[in-house]
Motif scaffolding. Structure first.
Motif, PDB file in Angstrom:
ATOM      1  N   GLY A   1      39.151  39.790  45.947  1.00 38.56           N
ATOM      2  CA  GLY A   1      38.727  38.871  44.879  1.00 38.56           C
ATOM      3  C   GLY A   1      39.397  39.100  43.551  1.00 38.56           C
ATOM      4  N   CYS A   2      39.531  40.384  43.142  1.00 45.24           N
ATOM      5  CA  CYS A   2      40.027  40.582  41.777  1.00 45.24           C
ATOM      6  C   CYS A   2      41.518  40.249  41.671  1.00 45.24           C
ATOM      7  CB  CYS A   2      39.697  41.974  41.229  1.00 45.24           C
ATOM      8  SG  CYS A   2      40.467  43.315  42.085  1.00 45.24           S
ATOM      9  N   LEU A   3      42.299  40.539  42.706  1.00 42.92           N
ATOM     10  CA  LEU A   3      43.714  40.150  42.648  1.00 42.92           C
ATOM     11  C   LEU A   3      43.866  38.638  42.741  1.00 42.92           C
ATOM     12  CD1 LEU A   3      46.275  42.437  44.445  1.00 42.92           C
ATOM     13  CD2 LEU A   3      45.722  42.182  42.033  1.00 42.92           C
ATOM     14  N   TYR A   4      42.949  38.006  43.492  1.00 46.27           N
ATOM     15  CA  TYR A   4      42.987  36.546  43.596  1.00 46.27           C
ATOM     16  C   TYR A   4      42.749  35.933  42.224  1.00 46.27           C
ATOM     17  CZ  TYR A   4      41.958  31.821  45.193  1.00 46.27           C
ATOM     18  OH  TYR A   4      41.981  30.471  45.370  1.00 46.27           O
TER      19      TYR A   4
ATOM     20  N   ARG B   1      53.712  29.597  36.974  1.00 43.63           N
ATOM     21  CA  ARG B   1      54.491  29.956  38.175  1.00 43.63           C
ATOM     22  C   ARG B   1      53.756  31.070  38.900  1.00 43.63           C
ATOM     23  NH1 ARG B   1      57.822  34.596  36.891  1.00 43.63           N
ATOM     24  NH2 ARG B   1      57.838  34.962  34.658  1.00 43.63           N
ATOM     25  N   GLU B   2      54.090  31.179  40.174  1.00 41.61           N
ATOM     26  CA  GLU B   2      53.375  32.154  40.995  1.00 41.61           C
ATOM     27  C   GLU B   2      53.852  33.561  40.675  1.00 41.61           C
ATOM     28  OE1 GLU B   2      52.227  32.894  45.645  1.00 41.61           O
ATOM     29  OE2 GLU B   2      53.381  31.116  45.113  1.00 41.61           O
ATOM     30  N   GLY B   3      52.926  34.449  40.350  1.00 43.83           N
ATOM     31  CA  GLY B   3      53.310  35.814  40.035  1.00 43.83           C
ATOM     32  C   GLY B   3      52.986  36.760  41.177  1.00 43.83           C
ATOM     33  N   MET B   4      51.777  36.677  41.637  1.00 45.16           N
ATOM     34  CA  MET B   4      51.323  37.598  42.677  1.00 45.16           C
ATOM     35  C   MET B   4      51.170  36.845  43.992  1.00 45.16           C
ATOM     36  SD  MET B   4      49.410  40.864  42.188  1.00 45.16           S
ATOM     37  CE  MET B   4      48.976  40.324  40.560  1.00 45.16           C
ATOM     38  N   GLY B   5      51.743  37.372  45.039  1.00 46.22           N
ATOM     39  CA  GLY B   5      51.676  36.675  46.319  1.00 46.22           C
ATOM     40  C   GLY B   5      50.355  36.889  47.021  1.00 46.22           C
ATOM     41  N   GLY B   6      50.089  36.038  47.991  1.00 45.04           N
ATOM     42  CA  GLY B   6      48.882  36.180  48.798  1.00 45.04           C
ATOM     43  C   GLY B   6      48.878  37.495  49.571  1.00 45.04           C
ATOM     44  N   GLY B   7      50.086  38.009  49.849  1.00 40.37           N
ATOM     45  CA  GLY B   7      50.208  39.268  50.583  1.00 40.37           C
ATOM     46  C   GLY B   7      49.575  40.427  49.840  1.00 40.37           C
ATOM     47  N   ASP B   8      49.771  40.454  48.497  1.00 40.28           N
ATOM     48  CA  ASP B   8      49.181  41.520  47.681  1.00 40.28           C
ATOM     49  C   ASP B   8      47.661  41.475  47.740  1.00 40.28           C
ATOM     50  OD1 ASP B   8      51.636  42.554  46.660  1.00 40.28           O
ATOM     51  OD2 ASP B   8      51.769  40.802  45.364  1.00 40.28           O
ATOM     52  N   ILE B   9      47.118  40.246  47.745  1.00 41.67           N
ATOM     53  CA  ILE B   9      45.666  40.058  47.769  1.00 41.67           C
ATOM     54  C   ILE B   9      45.084  40.633  49.066  1.00 41.67           C
ATOM     55  CG2 ILE B   9      43.840  38.302  47.860  1.00 41.67           C
ATOM     56  CD1 ILE B   9      45.766  36.554  46.079  1.00 41.67           C
ATOM     57  N   LYS B  10      45.740  40.297  50.197  1.00 36.42           N
ATOM     58  CA  LYS B  10      45.253  40.799  51.484  1.00 36.42           C
ATOM     59  C   LYS B  10      45.430  42.315  51.588  1.00 36.42           C
ATOM     60  CE  LYS B  10      47.150  36.856  53.013  1.00 36.42           C
ATOM     61  NZ  LYS B  10      48.110  36.093  53.827  1.00 36.42           N
ATOM     62  N   LEU B  11      46.529  42.814  51.000  1.00 38.82           N
ATOM     63  CA  LEU B  11      46.757  44.266  51.025  1.00 38.82           C
ATOM     64  C   LEU B  11      45.660  44.998  50.260  1.00 38.82           C
ATOM     65  CD1 LEU B  11      48.335  46.854  51.544  1.00 38.82           C
ATOM     66  CD2 LEU B  11      49.815  46.286  49.605  1.00 38.82           C
ATOM     67  N   LEU B  12      45.291  44.492  49.080  1.00 42.01           N
ATOM     68  CA  LEU B  12      44.264  45.184  48.298  1.00 42.01           C
ATOM     69  C   LEU B  12      42.888  45.057  48.966  1.00 42.01           C
ATOM     70  CD1 LEU B  12      44.076  46.988  45.819  1.00 42.01           C
ATOM     71  CD2 LEU B  12      43.311  45.015  44.503  1.00 42.01           C
ATOM     72  N   ALA B  13      42.663  43.959  49.683  1.00 39.02           N
ATOM     73  CA  ALA B  13      41.417  43.829  50.449  1.00 39.02           C
ATOM     74  C   ALA B  13      41.367  44.906  51.536  1.00 39.02           C
ATOM     75  CB  ALA B  13      41.326  42.431  51.065  1.00 39.02           C
ATOM     76  N   MET B  14      42.518  45.140  52.190  1.00 34.37           N
ATOM     77  CA  MET B  14      42.592  46.173  53.230  1.00 34.37           C
ATOM     78  C   MET B  14      42.372  47.564  52.630  1.00 34.37           C
ATOM     79  SD  MET B  14      45.785  46.929  55.836  1.00 34.37           S
ATOM     80  CE  MET B  14      46.589  48.330  55.084  1.00 34.37           C
ATOM     81  N   ILE B  15      43.000  47.813  51.470  1.00 44.09           N
ATOM     82  CA  ILE B  15      42.852  49.105  50.803  1.00 44.09           C
ATOM     83  C   ILE B  15      41.395  49.322  50.391  1.00 44.09           C
ATOM     84  CG2 ILE B  15      43.437  50.378  48.683  1.00 44.09           C
ATOM     85  CD1 ILE B  15      46.259  49.056  48.886  1.00 44.09           C
ATOM     86  N   GLY B  16      40.781  48.283  49.806  1.00 45.06           N
ATOM     87  CA  GLY B  16      39.394  48.382  49.359  1.00 45.06           C
ATOM     88  C   GLY B  16      38.440  48.623  50.523  1.00 45.06           C
ATOM     89  N   ALA B  17      38.719  47.976  51.657  1.00 45.08           N
ATOM     90  CA  ALA B  17      37.863  48.138  52.836  1.00 45.08           C
ATOM     91  C   ALA B  17      37.922  49.572  53.355  1.00 45.08           C
ATOM     92  CB  ALA B  17      38.277  47.163  53.932  1.00 45.08           C
ATOM     93  N   PHE B  18      39.101  50.192  53.281  1.00 49.66           N
ATOM     94  CA  PHE B  18      39.260  51.540  53.829  1.00 49.66           C
ATOM     95  C   PHE B  18      38.817  52.620  52.843  1.00 49.66           C
ATOM     96  CE2 PHE B  18      41.877  55.281  55.178  1.00 49.66           C
ATOM     97  CZ  PHE B  18      41.317  55.425  56.436  1.00 49.66           C
ATOM     98  N   LEU B  19      39.102  52.435  51.557  1.00 47.22           N
ATOM     99  CA  LEU B  19      38.840  53.496  50.580  1.00 47.22           C
ATOM    100  C   LEU B  19      37.547  53.270  49.792  1.00 47.22           C
ATOM    101  CD1 LEU B  19      42.465  53.996  49.169  1.00 47.22           C
ATOM    102  CD2 LEU B  19      41.330  55.332  50.951  1.00 47.22           C
ATOM    103  N   GLY B  20      36.951  52.074  49.919  1.00 51.98           N
ATOM    104  CA  GLY B  20      35.708  51.789  49.193  1.00 51.98           C
ATOM    105  C   GLY B  20      35.990  51.176  47.832  1.00 51.98           C
ATOM    106  N   TRP B  21      34.995  50.458  47.302  1.00 49.83           N
ATOM    107  CA  TRP B  21      35.222  49.701  46.062  1.00 49.83           C
ATOM    108  C   TRP B  21      35.528  50.605  44.872  1.00 49.83           C
ATOM    109  CZ3 TRP B  21      32.160  50.210  41.708  1.00 49.83           C
ATOM    110  CH2 TRP B  21      30.917  50.826  41.886  1.00 49.83           C
ATOM    111  N   ARG B  22      34.996  51.828  44.888  1.00 47.68           N
ATOM    112  CA  ARG B  22      35.243  52.726  43.757  1.00 47.68           C
ATOM    113  C   ARG B  22      36.728  53.073  43.604  1.00 47.68           C
ATOM    114  NH1 ARG B  22      30.658  54.384  46.000  1.00 47.68           N
ATOM    115  NH2 ARG B  22      28.782  54.426  44.729  1.00 47.68           N
ATOM    116  N   SER B  23      37.461  53.023  44.730  1.00 47.01           N
ATOM    117  CA  SER B  23      38.878  53.383  44.682  1.00 47.01           C
ATOM    118  C   SER B  23      39.708  52.340  43.937  1.00 47.01           C
ATOM    119  CB  SER B  23      39.424  53.524  46.100  1.00 47.01           C
ATOM    120  OG  SER B  23      39.546  52.234  46.700  1.00 47.01           O
TER     121      SER B  23
END
Ligand SMILES: [Zn+2]
Length: 265
Positions: A167-170, A182-204
């Motif tokens: 959500g926050c990168l979106y 213009r587009e700065g951040m790709g959808g790929g970054d958003i999905k990557l941070l969702a994956m990172i957040g899921a594994f490391l927890g929201w505090r990370s």
């Protein structure tokens, strides 16, 4: 004498993990080359991209073969990128760091799997400016489940990590598009941070966003100085998110204590 024997076993264990790590790194090289090209990662066998000659088993030893061949294809003399042994060394180093941090445990295995995903994402993003969905889309539910059932993260911690990470990168991407048109951040970054957040927890996420932005700004400024003042030179963000997430595996506990001890009273 017991201590000396234990030390020898520890050294042997670390050596074994370095070798396994380098071998896995060799496989990651294949993934980095083939995933964006949508070819099979098992067939055909590895070959030289110029002369297409299959690589002999004896020339396929991680790092060692590169040194013995002095970075050249045995058949046509084509230069082999230094990237190949570099990825193998980075993967071996991650294996050792994770063994040191998590010990000889199941958690270490899963943390290593996470690190491998980050390594592949980093180098594909550097080469192609894309973060392949084929890693992040299955990665989100898989690492979510591993976090909850094997890493000791609470269900809500992992779920909020996934949702806030995505959500926050979106929100940043949407805001940037509205302002900069213009587009700065790709959808790929958003999905990557969702994956990172899921594994490391929201505090990370606080650490990951701060560290990756800082690292990205430093490298971005360095590239601007080196290449002249071209603000539009796109630096992919995936490698910085990945580096910060990997760092969190080792310094996460420590930074969390620091962050949450800074509460103003
Ligand atoms: Zn060749």
């Amino acid at each position: 004498m017991m201590a000396a024997a234990a030390l020898e076993w520890t050294i042997l264990l670390y050596f074994f993990f370095a070798v396994v790590g380098a071998a896995v790194g060799s496989f990651l090289n294949v993934c980095i080359w083939r995933l964006p090209r949508e070819t099979s990662i098992v067939r055909p066998a590895s070959h030289c991209p110029r002369c297409l000659h299959p690589i002999r088993a004896c020339d396929n030893i991680p790092v060692v073969s590169f040194l013995l061949l002095r970075g050249k294809c045995r058949d046509c003399g084509e230069r082999i990128s230094i990237r190949y042994p570099a990825v193998e060394i980075v993967t071996a180093a991650m294996a050792l760091l994770i063994l040191w941090r998590f010990g000889f445990t199941l958690q270490a295995l899963f943390a290593f799997l996470f690190a491998c995903a980050l390594i592949v994402i980093t180098f594909i993003d550097l080469d192609h400016q894309i973060i392949p969905d084929v890693i992040t889309l299955p990665g989100i539910p898989i690492f979510f489940l591993i976090a909850v059932f094997a890493m000791g993260l609470s269900f809500t911690d992992a779920l909020f990590g996934l949702l806030i990470g995505g959500g926050c990168l979106y929100a940043v991407a949407l805001g940037y598009e509205l302002i900069a048109k213009r587009e700065g951040m790709g959808g790929g970054d958003i999905k990557l941070l969702a994956m990172i957040g899921a594994f490391l927890g929201w505090r990370s996420l606080l650490f990951v966003l701060l560290a990756s932005s800082l690292l990205g700004a430093i490298v971005g400024i360095a590239i601007m100085i080196a290449k002249g003042r071209d603000m539009k030179y796109a630096v992919p963000f995936g490698p910085f998110l990945s580096a910060a997430a990997a760092a969190y595996l080792f310094v996460g506990d420590w930074t969390m204590r620091l962050f949450f001890s800074l509460r103003p009273y």
